[in-house]
Design a protein around this motif. Structure first.
Motif, PDB file in Angstrom:
ATOM      1  N   ASP A 109       5.197   5.111   2.091  1.00 50.25           N
ATOM      2  CA  ASP A 109       4.916   3.862   2.802  1.00 50.25           C
ATOM      3  C   ASP A 109       4.838   2.699   1.831  1.00 50.25           C
ATOM      4  OD1 ASP A 109       2.682   5.289   1.835  1.00 50.25           O
ATOM      5  OD2 ASP A 109       1.295   4.101   3.040  1.00 50.25           O
ATOM      6  N   GLU A 110       5.192   1.531   2.315  1.00 57.52           N
ATOM      7  CA  GLU A 110       5.087   0.277   1.565  1.00 57.52           C
ATOM      8  C   GLU A 110       4.605  -0.792   2.529  1.00 57.52           C
ATOM      9  OE1 GLU A 110       8.796  -0.593  -0.386  1.00 57.52           O
ATOM     10  OE2 GLU A 110       8.307   0.734  -2.078  1.00 57.52           O
ATOM     11  N   THR A 111       3.304  -0.769   2.817  1.00 59.92           N
ATOM     12  CA  THR A 111       2.713  -1.685   3.784  1.00 59.92           C
ATOM     13  C   THR A 111       2.177  -2.922   3.071  1.00 59.92           C
ATOM     14  OG1 THR A 111       2.040   0.224   5.116  1.00 59.92           O
ATOM     15  CG2 THR A 111       0.999  -1.905   5.616  1.00 59.92           C
ATOM     16  N   PRO A 112       2.683  -4.120   3.405  1.00 61.18           N
ATOM     17  CA  PRO A 112       2.170  -5.331   2.756  1.00 61.18           C
ATOM     18  C   PRO A 112       0.677  -5.525   3.040  1.00 61.18           C
ATOM     19  CG  PRO A 112       4.236  -5.778   3.910  1.00 61.18           C
ATOM     20  CD  PRO A 112       3.794  -4.416   4.335  1.00 61.18           C
ATOM     21  N   VAL A 113      -0.086  -5.766   2.002  1.00 63.21           N
ATOM     22  CA  VAL A 113      -1.523  -5.995   2.108  1.00 63.21           C
ATOM     23  C   VAL A 113      -1.904  -7.095   1.127  1.00 63.21           C
ATOM     24  CG1 VAL A 113      -2.112  -3.648   2.850  1.00 63.21           C
ATOM     25  CG2 VAL A 113      -1.995  -4.177   0.413  1.00 63.21           C
ATOM     26  N   PRO A 114      -3.039  -7.750   1.336  1.00 64.87           N
ATOM     27  CA  PRO A 114      -3.521  -8.691   0.320  1.00 64.87           C
ATOM     28  C   PRO A 114      -4.057  -7.926  -0.878  1.00 64.87           C
ATOM     29  CG  PRO A 114      -5.129  -8.480   2.085  1.00 64.87           C
ATOM     30  CD  PRO A 114      -3.916  -7.707   2.525  1.00 64.87           C
ATOM     31  N   PRO A 115      -4.207  -8.555  -2.029  1.00 65.81           N
ATOM     32  CA  PRO A 115      -4.811  -7.883  -3.180  1.00 65.81           C
ATOM     33  C   PRO A 115      -6.225  -7.412  -2.823  1.00 65.81           C
ATOM     34  CG  PRO A 115      -3.859  -9.988  -3.826  1.00 65.81           C
ATOM     35  CD  PRO A 115      -3.842  -9.959  -2.343  1.00 65.81           C
ATOM     36  N   HIS A 152      -7.798  15.770  -0.070  1.00 66.21           N
ATOM     37  CA  HIS A 152      -8.113  14.469  -0.668  1.00 66.21           C
ATOM     38  C   HIS A 152      -7.039  13.488  -0.228  1.00 66.21           C
ATOM     39  CE1 HIS A 152      -9.596  11.491  -3.385  1.00 66.21           C
ATOM     40  NE2 HIS A 152      -8.629  11.617  -4.280  1.00 66.21           N
ATOM     41  N   ARG A 153      -7.414  12.245  -0.039  1.00 69.96           N
ATOM     42  CA  ARG A 153      -6.437  11.201   0.295  1.00 69.96           C
ATOM     43  C   ARG A 153      -6.824   9.931  -0.442  1.00 69.96           C
ATOM     44  NH1 ARG A 153      -7.597  12.200   6.276  1.00 69.96           N
ATOM     45  NH2 ARG A 153      -8.519  14.040   5.309  1.00 69.96           N
ATOM     46  N   TRP A 154      -5.843   9.180  -0.851  1.00 73.39           N
ATOM     47  CA  TRP A 154      -6.111   7.932  -1.539  1.00 73.39           C
ATOM     48  C   TRP A 154      -4.920   6.989  -1.353  1.00 73.39           C
ATOM     49  CZ3 TRP A 154      -4.530  12.331  -3.922  1.00 73.39           C
ATOM     50  CH2 TRP A 154      -3.471  12.254  -4.843  1.00 73.39           C
ATOM     51  N   ALA A 155      -5.101   5.762  -1.751  1.00 70.55           N
ATOM     52  CA  ALA A 155      -4.025   4.774  -1.675  1.00 70.55           C
ATOM     53  C   ALA A 155      -4.078   3.897  -2.912  1.00 70.55           C
ATOM     54  CB  ALA A 155      -4.142   3.917  -0.419  1.00 70.55           C
ATOM     55  N   GLY A 156      -2.924   3.406  -3.288  1.00 76.28           N
ATOM     56  CA  GLY A 156      -2.814   2.500  -4.424  1.00 76.28           C
ATOM     57  C   GLY A 156      -1.928   1.330  -4.085  1.00 76.28           C
ATOM     58  N   LEU A 157      -1.935   0.345  -4.937  1.00 75.34           N
ATOM     59  CA  LEU A 157      -1.119  -0.853  -4.744  1.00 75.34           C
ATOM     60  C   LEU A 157       0.068  -0.831  -5.694  1.00 75.34           C
ATOM     61  CD1 LEU A 157      -3.906  -3.585  -4.481  1.00 75.34           C
ATOM     62  CD2 LEU A 157      -2.627  -2.522  -2.607  1.00 75.34           C
ATOM     63  N   ARG A 202       0.835  -1.205   0.000  1.00 74.81           N
ATOM     64  CA  ARG A 202       0.000   0.000   0.000  1.00 74.81           C
ATOM     65  C   ARG A 202       0.868   1.254   0.000  1.00 74.81           C
ATOM     66  NH1 ARG A 202      -2.829  -0.525   4.712  1.00 74.81           N
ATOM     67  NH2 ARG A 202      -1.452   0.901   5.844  1.00 74.81           N
ATOM     68  N   ARG A 203       0.536   2.194  -0.883  1.00 72.14           N
ATOM     69  CA  ARG A 203       1.186   3.492  -0.946  1.00 72.14           C
ATOM     70  C   ARG A 203       0.113   4.567  -0.748  1.00 72.14           C
ATOM     71  NH1 ARG A 203       5.746   5.541  -3.171  1.00 72.14           N
ATOM     72  NH2 ARG A 203       6.651   3.991  -1.765  1.00 72.14           N
ATOM     73  N   THR A 204       0.317   5.445   0.225  1.00 70.32           N
ATOM     74  CA  THR A 204      -0.653   6.474   0.582  1.00 70.32           C
ATOM     75  C   THR A 204      -0.289   7.801  -0.058  1.00 70.32           C
ATOM     76  OG1 THR A 204      -0.970   5.384   2.721  1.00 70.32           O
ATOM     77  CG2 THR A 204      -1.753   7.656   2.522  1.00 70.32           C
ATOM     78  N   MET A 205      -1.286   8.507  -0.566  1.00 67.04           N
ATOM     79  CA  MET A 205      -1.100   9.844  -1.123  1.00 67.04           C
ATOM     80  C   MET A 205      -2.124  10.782  -0.498  1.00 67.04           C
ATOM     81  SD  MET A 205       1.416   9.654  -3.374  1.00 67.04           S
ATOM     82  CE  MET A 205       1.214  11.290  -4.075  1.00 67.04           C
TER      83      MET A 205
END
Length: 361
Positions: free
Chosen positions: A257-263, A293-298, A216-219
């Motif tokens: 950030d680089e937080t491991p998450v499931p798909p 605004h905030r969002w996250a991507g994989l 997970r990468r947060t923006m």
């Protein structure tokens, strides 16, 4: 089966779309792109704050980035930005190694003293004592590039199916593919361009997963005072704990950030936004007036953080196009050409695919 194709590509993000366009340009035959969501690029591609940066991804990725730059420039998808790497006193050894590593492969990284850094980032905190500029850094029009590839794919005769999530893949003489809605198709080649779901697709097809991990990468888009100037470079620290860049009078900011998450359909965590702001306040003396605004991507990486392109070593007719991490946009033109040549058994082009093969695992 209702339909049969020469090639079925699982995933219509940047990886699948760019490969599909290059395949059609090379006369690959009938190709279908299977997208599980209701629109292509919903996950990683549609949430990218992408830029073209020679140093991003490391020296082994740099040839793909370098070969992609002229194509992106010619197509009109690159826009001036520039980059600035910051370092504190404790970061100077890392800054030195970074400079040696990339100037050795031809990247222009002029040293920046305090005066030069303050001219680019007014209000810079005194702890940032040295830096490197990266003048070649550019912004990328991600949406425009993605649509360019999807359009080229369709013009070449390719079909894009949305809400077409793969449910089962069985290998006989060809692939028998079943979608979640019950539709069945046949394909001679199955391409795994499924991003965060790449290992799941591999397991479904009977191939050994290679260890693709979604991160997970947060923006956050923030309003600051003074207002962010549009000619500011992409600002990042050499230790990799933040970057920010101006966007329409606002700043786009990440805690890197680089937080491991499931798909999954990933969402930002409030703590990560708070960390981003805290780190930002240690860079400049600006006031954060609002988080708009905030969002996250994989971002999905293989264990060695290199992309995976090539035929599976054990399952015939199964081709990998995965693990592009955060550099999948900036490397798309060269990577797609390389992968298309490899898939079609054509002579290698500018970039040697050997280092990216799935057999390395």
């Amino acid at each position: 089966m209702s339909q049969r194709f020469d090639i079925a590509i699982v995933g219509a993000g940047m990886a699948g779309a760019s490969l599909g366009a290059h395949l059609m340009a090379r006369g690959a035959g009938s190709v279908v792109m299977l997208e599980g969501e209701d629109r292509p690029g919903y996950h990683s591609t549609g949430r990218s704050a992408a830029f073209w940066q020679e140093t991003y991804g490391g020296p082994q990725v740099q040839p793909l980035t370098l070969a992609s730059g002229p194509v992106l420039e010619e197509l009109g998808f690159l826009h001036p930005r520039g980059g600035l790497h910051l370092a504190r006193a404790q970061d100077l050894p890392e800054l030195h190694v970074f400079a040696q590593e990339f100037t050795g492969v031809g990247v222009d990284l002029p040293a920046q003293d305090r005066a030069a850094m303050e001219a680019q980032v007014p209000g810079l905190d005194p702890q940032w004592v040295a830096g490197l500029a990266e003048p070649s850094c550019r912004d990328i029009d991600v949406a425009g590039l993605h649509q360019h590839y999807l359009s080229a794919f369709r013009r070449g005769g390719g079909e894009v199916w949305t809400r077409a999530r793969l449910a089962e893949a069985r290998r006989g003489d060809d692939w028998a593919l079943t979608l979640e809605d019950g539709r069945e198709i046949g394909a001679r080649v199955l391409v795994n361009a499924a991003g965060a779901w790449a290992d799941e697709v591999a397991a479904m097809a009977g191939a050994r997963p290679v260890g693709i991990q979604p991160l997970r990468r947060t923006m956050a888009q923030i309003r600051v005072s003074p207002e962010a100037q549009g000619d500011m470079p992409l600002v990042m620290d050499i230790a990799g704990t933040f970057y920010f860049k101006p966007e329409g009078g606002r700043l786009w900011l990440t805690p890197h950030d680089e937080t491991p998450v499931p798909p999954c359909d990933v969402a930002p965590e409030e703590i990560d936004v708070a960390v981003a702001i805290d780190r930002f306040e240690g860079v400049v003396d600006w006031r954060v007036e609002a988080v708009e605004h905030r969002w996250a991507g994989l971002r999905s990486f293989a264990p060695d953080r290199l992309p995976v392109y090539g035929w599976d070593v054990a399952v015939s007719g199964f081709f990998w196009c995965a693990g592009q991490g955060g550099f999948g946009i900036q490397t798309a033109p060269a990577a797609a050409e390389m992968a298309a040549r490899l898939l079609l058994g054509q002579e290698a082009g500018e970039v040697d695919p050997g280092v990216f093969g799935p057999g390395r695992f």
